[in-house]
Write a protein that holds these residues in place. Structure first.
Motif, PDB file in Angstrom:
ATOM      1  N   LEU A 199       0.777  -1.212  -0.101  1.00  9.22           N
ATOM      2  CA  LEU A 199       0.115   0.122  -0.055  1.00  9.22           C
ATOM      3  C   LEU A 199       0.702   1.500  -0.005  1.00  9.22           C
ATOM      4  O   LEU A 199       0.260   2.470  -0.287  1.00  9.22           O
ATOM      5  N   ALA A 200       2.324   1.171   0.158  1.00  6.98           N
ATOM      6  CA  ALA A 200       3.208   2.355   0.193  1.00  6.98           C
ATOM      7  C   ALA A 200       3.741   2.261  -1.364  1.00  6.98           C
ATOM      8  O   ALA A 200       4.303   3.621  -1.340  1.00  6.98           O
ATOM      9  N   ALA A 201       3.362   1.660  -2.108  1.00  4.63           N
ATOM     10  CA  ALA A 201       3.862   1.759  -3.454  1.00  4.63           C
ATOM     11  C   ALA A 201       2.945   2.542  -4.478  1.00  4.63           C
ATOM     12  O   ALA A 201       1.668   2.547  -4.114  1.00  4.63           O
ATOM     13  N   GLN A 202       3.586   3.184  -5.458  1.00  8.16           N
ATOM     14  CA  GLN A 202       2.730   3.656  -6.256  1.00  8.16           C
ATOM     15  C   GLN A 202       2.023   2.753  -7.386  1.00  8.16           C
ATOM     16  O   GLN A 202       2.748   1.759  -7.511  1.00  8.16           O
ATOM     17  N   PRO A 203       0.943   2.900  -7.761  1.00 15.90           N
ATOM     18  CA  PRO A 203       0.118   3.947  -7.525  1.00 15.90           C
ATOM     19  C   PRO A 203      -0.896   3.829  -6.768  1.00 15.90           C
ATOM     20  O   PRO A 203      -1.506   4.801  -6.304  1.00 15.90           O
ATOM     21  N   LEU A 235      -3.431   6.794  -5.459  1.00 11.32           N
ATOM     22  CA  LEU A 235      -4.715   6.680  -5.180  1.00 11.32           C
ATOM     23  C   LEU A 235      -5.415   6.878  -3.898  1.00 11.32           C
ATOM     24  O   LEU A 235      -6.518   7.487  -3.533  1.00 11.32           O
ATOM     25  N   ASN A 236      -4.858   6.301  -2.775  1.00 12.10           N
ATOM     26  CA  ASN A 236      -5.316   6.520  -1.459  1.00 12.10           C
ATOM     27  C   ASN A 236      -5.181   8.004  -1.096  1.00 12.10           C
ATOM     28  O   ASN A 236      -6.041   8.467  -0.288  1.00 12.10           O
ATOM     29  N   ALA A 237      -3.925   8.759  -1.234  1.00 13.89           N
ATOM     30  CA  ALA A 237      -3.977  10.167  -0.793  1.00 13.89           C
ATOM     31  C   ALA A 237      -5.012  10.723  -1.666  1.00 13.89           C
ATOM     32  O   ALA A 237      -6.052  11.770  -0.999  1.00 13.89           O
ATOM     33  N   TYR A 238      -5.225  10.495  -2.815  1.00 15.40           N
ATOM     34  CA  TYR A 238      -6.480  11.348  -3.748  1.00 15.40           C
ATOM     35  C   TYR A 238      -7.822  10.835  -3.095  1.00 15.40           C
ATOM     36  O   TYR A 238      -8.735  11.750  -2.788  1.00 15.40           O
ATOM     37  N   TRP A 239      -8.065   9.516  -2.839  1.00 19.36           N
ATOM     38  CA  TRP A 239      -9.371   9.386  -2.117  1.00 19.36           C
ATOM     39  C   TRP A 239      -9.592   9.826  -1.000  1.00 19.36           C
ATOM     40  O   TRP A 239     -10.632  10.509  -0.613  1.00 19.36           O
ATOM     41  N   THR A 240      -8.361  10.015   0.114  1.00 20.16           N
ATOM     42  CA  THR A 240      -8.623  10.665   1.429  1.00 20.16           C
ATOM     43  C   THR A 240      -8.743  11.991   1.183  1.00 20.16           C
ATOM     44  O   THR A 240      -9.656  12.612   1.967  1.00 20.16           O
ATOM     45  N   LEU A 241      -8.154  12.770   0.216  1.00 18.07           N
ATOM     46  CA  LEU A 241      -8.319  13.986   0.136  1.00 18.07           C
ATOM     47  C   LEU A 241     -10.001  14.448  -0.323  1.00 18.07           C
ATOM     48  O   LEU A 241     -10.449  15.397   0.043  1.00 18.07           O
ATOM     49  N   TRP A 242     -10.394  13.644  -1.366  1.00 17.03           N
ATOM     50  CA  TRP A 242     -11.496  13.956  -1.957  1.00 17.03           C
ATOM     51  C   TRP A 242     -12.560  13.693  -0.832  1.00 17.03           C
ATOM     52  O   TRP A 242     -13.293  14.504  -0.610  1.00 17.03           O
ATOM     53  N   GLN A 243     -12.491  12.702   0.211  1.00 14.60           N
ATOM     54  CA  GLN A 243     -13.401  12.740   1.366  1.00 14.60           C
ATOM     55  C   GLN A 243     -13.365  13.724   2.332  1.00 14.60           C
ATOM     56  O   GLN A 243     -14.382  14.019   2.748  1.00 14.60           O
TER      57      GLN A 243
END
Length: 166
Positions: A10-14, A18-26
């Motif tokens: 889960l620390a590897a791209q992408p 995607l996790n950062a994007y999802w967390t930011l969106w939420q």
């Protein structure tokens, strides 16, 4: 117990992106949506649609394409905005099947007050980033590139090992 070698890193791209994007969106969308609904009777999608119409977008089809949502969803959103008295939908004199959109004076006032709310909700987390121009530009470029890549990947191409179909 030994770690499962098939488990994703889960620390590897992408996945990390995607996790950062999802967390930011939420983290941003939920408070914006709730506050807009409570104070103005708009959800985030309706606010964005009203922003586009306020900015001069004149047809439901344009709105559907620009917002990347199905026409039936645009129609539902426009129904809500019409019921709020924020927009008008009229037949296009050049094509009776086509509708044109316009913002009413009360829609302009609604948009301005909702924009102030969006700015108040987003200002604290965004201030921590400093000037947003470079980040926004980068995200716009990423979005445009992702849309192009998605279209290219979804376009059927003949397989190099299979014979072409006539």
């Amino acid at each position: 117990m030994l770690p499962d070698s098939s488990a994703p890193d889960l620390a590897a791209q992408p996945l990390r992106f995607l996790n950062a994007y999802w967390t930011l969106w939420q983290a941003l969308a939920q408070p914006i949506d709730g506050t807009l609904t409570r104070l103005h009777g708009l959800d985030l999608r309706a606010f964005i649609a009203l922003s586009y119409v306020q900015g001069g977008m004149t047809s439901p089809g344009e709105l559907s394409t620009t917002m990347s949502i199905p026409k039936y969803e645009v129609s539902r959103t426009l129904d809500r905005l019409t019921k709020l008295g924020a927009i008008t939908r009229r037949s296009d004199p050049a094509n009776a099947r086509r509708r044109t959109l316009g913002v009413t004076p009360s829609g302009q006032a609604l948009w301005a007050s909702a924009l102030a709310t969006v700015q108040a909700v987003t200002q604290p987390p965004l201030e921590a980033l400093g000037p947003l121009e470079a980040l926004t530009f980068g995200l716009e470029q990423l979005a445009a590139h992702a849309q192009r890549c998605t279209v290219e990947h979804l376009t059927p191409h003949p397989s190099p090992t299979s014979p072409e179909q006539p």
